[in-house]
Design an enzyme around this catalytic site. Structure first.
Site, PDB file in Angstrom:
ATOM      1  N   GLN A  48       0.777  -1.248   0.000  1.00 11.58           N
ATOM      2  CA  GLN A  48       0.000   0.000   0.000  1.00 11.58           C
ATOM      3  C   GLN A  48       0.807   1.296   0.000  1.00 11.58           C
ATOM      4  OE1 GLN A  48      -3.397   2.382   2.594  1.00 11.58           O
ATOM      5  NE2 GLN A  48      -3.131   0.239   3.010  1.00 11.58           N
ATOM      6  N   LEU A  84       8.818  -8.574 -14.828  1.00 12.16           N
ATOM      7  CA  LEU A  84      10.273  -8.633 -15.019  1.00 12.16           C
ATOM      8  C   LEU A  84      10.898  -9.305 -13.812  1.00 12.16           C
ATOM      9  CD1 LEU A  84      12.565  -7.541 -16.891  1.00 12.16           C
ATOM     10  CD2 LEU A  84      12.634  -5.505 -15.431  1.00 12.16           C
ATOM     11  N   THR A 103      13.803  -9.303 -11.866  1.00 15.42           N
ATOM     12  CA  THR A 103      14.989  -8.444 -11.724  1.00 15.42           C
ATOM     13  C   THR A 103      16.142  -9.160 -11.036  1.00 15.42           C
ATOM     14  OG1 THR A 103      13.974  -7.554  -9.735  1.00 15.42           O
ATOM     15  CG2 THR A 103      13.746  -6.238 -11.730  1.00 15.42           C
ATOM     16  N   ASN A 144       9.326   0.172  -2.095  1.00 13.44           N
ATOM     17  CA  ASN A 144       9.075   0.017  -0.650  1.00 13.44           C
ATOM     18  C   ASN A 144       9.247  -1.445  -0.244  1.00 13.44           C
ATOM     19  OD1 ASN A 144       6.500  -0.563  -1.994  1.00 13.44           O
ATOM     20  ND2 ASN A 144       5.608  -0.650   0.041  1.00 13.44           N
ATOM     21  N   PHE A 145      10.364  -2.025  -0.726  1.00 14.75           N
ATOM     22  CA  PHE A 145      10.688  -3.387  -0.307  1.00 14.75           C
ATOM     23  C   PHE A 145      11.245  -3.362   1.108  1.00 14.75           C
ATOM     24  CE2 PHE A 145      11.374  -4.080  -5.000  1.00 14.75           C
ATOM     25  CZ  PHE A 145      10.225  -4.832  -5.159  1.00 14.75           C
ATOM     26  N   LYS A 156      10.973  -5.098   9.007  1.00 17.54           N
ATOM     27  CA  LYS A 156       9.830  -5.005   8.093  1.00 17.54           C
ATOM     28  C   LYS A 156       8.689  -4.350   8.864  1.00 17.54           C
ATOM     29  CE  LYS A 156      10.486  -9.070   5.186  1.00 17.54           C
ATOM     30  NZ  LYS A 156       9.913 -10.353   4.756  1.00 17.54           N
ATOM     31  N   GLU A 201       1.308  -1.299   8.281  1.00 14.20           N
ATOM     32  CA  GLU A 201       0.521  -0.157   8.750  1.00 14.20           C
ATOM     33  C   GLU A 201       0.437  -0.022  10.278  1.00 14.20           C
ATOM     34  OE1 GLU A 201      -1.392   2.360   7.131  1.00 14.20           O
ATOM     35  OE2 GLU A 201      -1.762   3.015   9.180  1.00 14.20           O
ATOM     36  N   ASP A 207       0.584   3.808   5.949  1.00 14.80           N
ATOM     37  CA  ASP A 207       0.802   3.453   4.546  1.00 14.80           C
ATOM     38  C   ASP A 207       0.483   4.613   3.604  1.00 14.80           C
ATOM     39  OD1 ASP A 207       1.735   0.899   4.841  1.00 14.80           O
ATOM     40  OD2 ASP A 207      -0.245  -0.005   4.798  1.00 14.80           O
ATOM     41  N   GLY A 264      -7.826  20.197  19.440  1.00 17.24           N
ATOM     42  CA  GLY A 264      -7.449  21.604  19.522  1.00 17.24           C
ATOM     43  C   GLY A 264      -7.950  22.253  20.798  1.00 17.24           C
ATOM     44  N   GLY A 265      -7.887  23.549  20.840  1.00 14.98           N
ATOM     45  CA  GLY A 265      -8.297  24.270  22.030  1.00 14.98           C
ATOM     46  C   GLY A 265      -9.805  24.494  22.103  1.00 14.98           C
ATOM     47  N   GLN A 266     -10.536  23.982  21.132  1.00 14.40           N
ATOM     48  CA  GLN A 266     -12.001  24.152  21.119  1.00 14.40           C
ATOM     49  C   GLN A 266     -12.624  22.805  21.477  1.00 14.40           C
ATOM     50  OE1 GLN A 266     -13.037  27.186  20.467  1.00 14.40           O
ATOM     51  NE2 GLN A 266     -11.263  28.069  19.430  1.00 14.40           N
TER      52      GLN A 266
HETATM   53  N1  CAO Z   1      11.859  -9.787  -9.506  1.00 17.56           N
HETATM   54  C1  CAO Z   1      12.542 -10.579  -8.651  1.00 17.56           C
HETATM   55  N2  CAO Z   1      12.451 -10.448  -7.309  1.00 17.56           N
HETATM   56  C2  CAO Z   1      11.623  -9.499  -6.832  1.00 17.56           C
HETATM   57  C3  CAO Z   1      10.875  -8.650  -7.673  1.00 17.56           C
HETATM   58  C4  CAO Z   1      11.024  -8.833  -9.081  1.00 17.56           C
HETATM   59  N3  CAO Z   1      10.362  -8.079  -9.942  1.00 17.56           N
HETATM   60  N4  CAO Z   1      10.163  -7.824  -6.903  1.00 17.56           N
HETATM   61  C5  CAO Z   1      10.427  -8.134  -5.636  1.00 17.56           C
HETATM   62  N5  CAO Z   1      11.315  -9.137  -5.573  1.00 17.56           N
HETATM   63  C6  CAO Z   1      11.885  -9.770  -4.389  1.00 17.56           C
HETATM   64  C7  CAO Z   1      12.642  -8.801  -3.537  1.00 17.56           C
HETATM   65  O1  CAO Z   1      13.905  -8.567  -4.074  1.00 17.56           O
HETATM   66  C8  CAO Z   1      12.687  -9.546  -2.202  1.00 17.56           C
HETATM   67  O2  CAO Z   1      13.691 -10.546  -2.292  1.00 17.56           O
HETATM   68  P1  CAO Z   1      14.850 -10.768  -1.175  1.00 17.56           P
HETATM   69  O3  CAO Z   1      14.133 -10.930   0.119  1.00 17.56           O
HETATM   70  O4  CAO Z   1      15.519 -12.025  -1.639  1.00 17.56           O
HETATM   71  O5  CAO Z   1      15.726  -9.587  -1.189  1.00 17.56           O
HETATM   72  C9  CAO Z   1      11.358 -10.285  -2.200  1.00 17.56           C
HETATM   73  O6  CAO Z   1      10.850 -10.204  -3.529  1.00 17.56           O
HETATM   74  C10 CAO Z   1      10.254  -9.773  -1.310  1.00 17.56           C
HETATM   75  O7  CAO Z   1      10.406  -8.445  -0.907  1.00 17.56           O
HETATM   76  P2  CAO Z   1       9.969  -7.967   0.559  1.00 17.56           P
HETATM   77  O8  CAO Z   1      10.880  -8.564   1.578  1.00 17.56           O
HETATM   78  O9  CAO Z   1       9.877  -6.512   0.508  1.00 17.56           O
HETATM   79  O10 CAO Z   1       8.493  -8.575   0.709  1.00 17.56           O
HETATM   80  P3  CAO Z   1       7.761  -9.153   2.003  1.00 17.56           P
HETATM   81  O11 CAO Z   1       6.424  -9.581   1.499  1.00 17.56           O
HETATM   82  O12 CAO Z   1       8.543 -10.187   2.727  1.00 17.56           O
HETATM   83  O13 CAO Z   1       7.593  -7.905   2.986  1.00 17.56           O
HETATM   84  C11 CAO Z   1       6.847  -5.697   3.623  1.00 17.56           C
HETATM   85  C12 CAO Z   1       6.578  -6.944   2.780  1.00 17.56           C
HETATM   86  C13 CAO Z   1       5.789  -4.684   3.272  1.00 17.56           C
HETATM   87  C14 CAO Z   1       6.749  -6.048   5.117  1.00 17.56           C
HETATM   88  C15 CAO Z   1       8.252  -5.148   3.320  1.00 17.56           C
HETATM   89  O14 CAO Z   1       8.381  -4.982   1.933  1.00 17.56           O
HETATM   90  C16 CAO Z   1       8.569  -3.828   4.015  1.00 17.56           C
HETATM   91  O15 CAO Z   1       8.844  -3.775   5.223  1.00 17.56           O
HETATM   92  N6  CAO Z   1       8.595  -2.738   3.255  1.00 17.56           N
HETATM   93  C17 CAO Z   1       8.976  -1.411   3.739  1.00 17.56           C
HETATM   94  C18 CAO Z   1       7.907  -0.803   4.576  1.00 17.56           C
HETATM   95  C19 CAO Z   1       6.599  -0.711   3.864  1.00 17.56           C
HETATM   96  O16 CAO Z   1       6.461  -0.141   2.815  1.00 17.56           O
HETATM   97  N7  CAO Z   1       5.568  -1.222   4.518  1.00 17.56           N
HETATM   98  C20 CAO Z   1       4.209  -0.957   4.083  1.00 17.56           C
HETATM   99  C21 CAO Z   1       3.624  -2.046   3.386  1.00 17.56           C
HETATM  100  S1  CAO Z   1       1.905  -1.783   3.229  1.00 17.56           S
HETATM  101  O17 CAO Z   1       1.278  -2.208   4.693  1.00 17.56           O
END
Ligand code: CAO
Length: 415
Positions: free
Chosen positions: A16, A71, A73, A95-96, A135, A138, A167, A246-248
């Protein structure tokens, strides 16, 4: 021409916070290329699905006006294509979990080498420090940013709020950072790193509570209901129930029908400037001159009595009648609107704040339009893309690949 037309965003966001930010930029006219893992995509496509195997509302409502490219990556070919995308884009947003892009081989240093004009924007849960590697979702941000400890009723458990301040709130902050960096780039010619921690974003929205924390050192918070109730303050800014920040002084009060309708309530603010009008409306004209009620200071010790009398009046009216009567005499009030009422509100449809969008797999659904209205660059809300819907066109038009190269990248599993 849209305000951000010509700006191309490499959108590596998911869930999000990041998608909120890039959706806003897309609404302002940026070309947002959402990069998703082949066959998987943004995890929210499959979360909280209301129709089997159809992109969830969670996803569709956060990814309007974007193009989707799949893709991998982490593959060699994928990295090659990703490098070309970095060359061709103005902004990368992600936002990984901390370190994910570095692990892919795309550190900030590497990104600058590839494209010195690139603006690289990230959301993380925490800023540098003890929790930098955590990690965060929200509600964690709401708790760590001071919102939960100050939300809820006194003496009861801390509460998270339904507003996604961690978020969507941080996504908004990040969008402002990106636009600011784009403006700066006009003069400097260089990109820069933009970082927003969700904890910081929540705290920014909770600043009045940090204000109250400091005021506590100089005495009780007299506008809090607990002051009039004779309840001592502790060391930290307390939960203030529905007291006005607020103050109201203000509170949520019952309206006609509250016994059966969970949303038959109004918020009522006893703004000092219109105290006389409040007294007239609720049938307490004598309070205008009564030294126990005439001034804001005099009222603070017995807010329960004040709001009790106001509620005796609001309970005789519907929340909309309260609005009608009070607005005419400048008393600030607001009905507690349910999501059902908001979804059906004609005026919100007219302004584009609530929009109906058509989707090829789910059919029509409601979404929230752009809350920021620009007179010269109005936002048109377009449906979210299917997974990989624009892969071929982006590989051709942005990356410059031939049909044969695209087929071969597909065979390798890179796209
Ligand atoms: N191709 C290949 N790999 C990909 C990819 C792509 N196109 N897109 C993502 N990935 C991989 C990432 O590189 C990561 O791999 P590694 O762990 O090996 O480095 C993996 O997918 C997953 O990424 P993640 O760790 O971000 O995902 P998660 O589901 O485990 O965690 C979250 C989710 C939200 C907790 C975490 O991303 C986070 O803390 N983000 C920052 C804070 C944030 O934005 N939080 C709000 C989220 S909304 O509530």
């Amino acid at each position: 021409m849209k305000a951000l037309e010509g700006v191309r965003i490499l959108d590596m966001t998911h869930v999000q916070s990041g998608p909120t930010c890039t959706q806003l930029l897309a609404w302002f006219g940026a070309d947002v290329l959402k990069v998703e893992r082949p066959g998987v995509g943004d995890a929210t496509r499959g979360q909280l699905q209301d129709i089997p195997d159809v992109d969830s509302l969670y996803f569709t409502m956060l990814n309007h006006n974007k193009r989707s490219i799949t893709l991998n990556t982490k593959s060699d070919k994928g990295k090659e294509i990703f490098t070309k995308l970095i060359e061709q884009c103005d902004v990368m947003v992600e936002n990984f979990a901390p370190g994910a892009l570095d692990r892919m081989g795309f550190s900030w240093e590497r990104i600058q080498e590839i494209n010195p004009r690139m603006i690289y924007a990230s959301v993380k849960g925490f800023g540098p420090g003890a929790y930098a590697d955590c990690k965060v979702y929200e509600n964690v941000a709401q708790c760590a940013g001071g919102s939960a400890s100050t939300t809820g009723m006194l003496g009861e458990v801390p509460l998270v709020t339904g507003a996604q301040i961690g978020d969507s709130g941080t996504g908004l902050h990040l969008a402002l950072g990106i636009v600011t960096a784009l403006y700066h780039r006009e003069k400097s010619g260089r990109g820069q790193r933009v970082e927003c921690a969700m904890q910081d974003g929540v705290l920014n929205l909770c600043r009045v509570k940090l204000r109250d924390q400091q005021r506590l050192q100089h005495g009780p918070l007299r506008e809090y209901s607990q002051f009039g109730e004779g309840i001592d303050f502790g060391e930290a800014a307390p939960r203030a129930g529905n007291d006005s920040g607020g103050g109201q002084p203000g509170r949520i009060l019952k309206c006609k029908g509250w016994e059966t309708d969970p949303d038959a309530y109004t918020y009522f603010i006893t703004q000092a400037a219109v105290w006389g009008n409040v007294c007239d409306v609720i049938g307490k004209p004598d309070w205008k001159e009564d030294p126990g009620f005439a001034t804001p200071e005099a009222r603070l010790p017995h807010l329960n009595e004040v709001f009790g009398a106001i509620e005796d009046w609001t309970m005789t009216k519907t929340k909309f009648e309260v609005m009608e009567i009070c607005n005419k005499v400048n008393i600030p009030v607001g009905p507690i609107l349910s999501m059902k009422e908001i979804a059906e509100d004609e005026s919100l449809r007219k302004t584009g704040t609530v929009v109906e969008v058509d989707h090829p797999e789910r059919g029509p659904y409601l979404s929230v339009g752009n809350p920021i209205k620009l007179s010269d660059s109005p936002s048109d809300v377009e449906r979210s893309p299917l997974l990989g819907e624009h892969t071929d066109e982006i590989l051709k038009d942005v990356v410059g690949m031939s049909d044969e190269e695209i087929i071969s990248a597909k065979e390798e599993g890179a796209v």
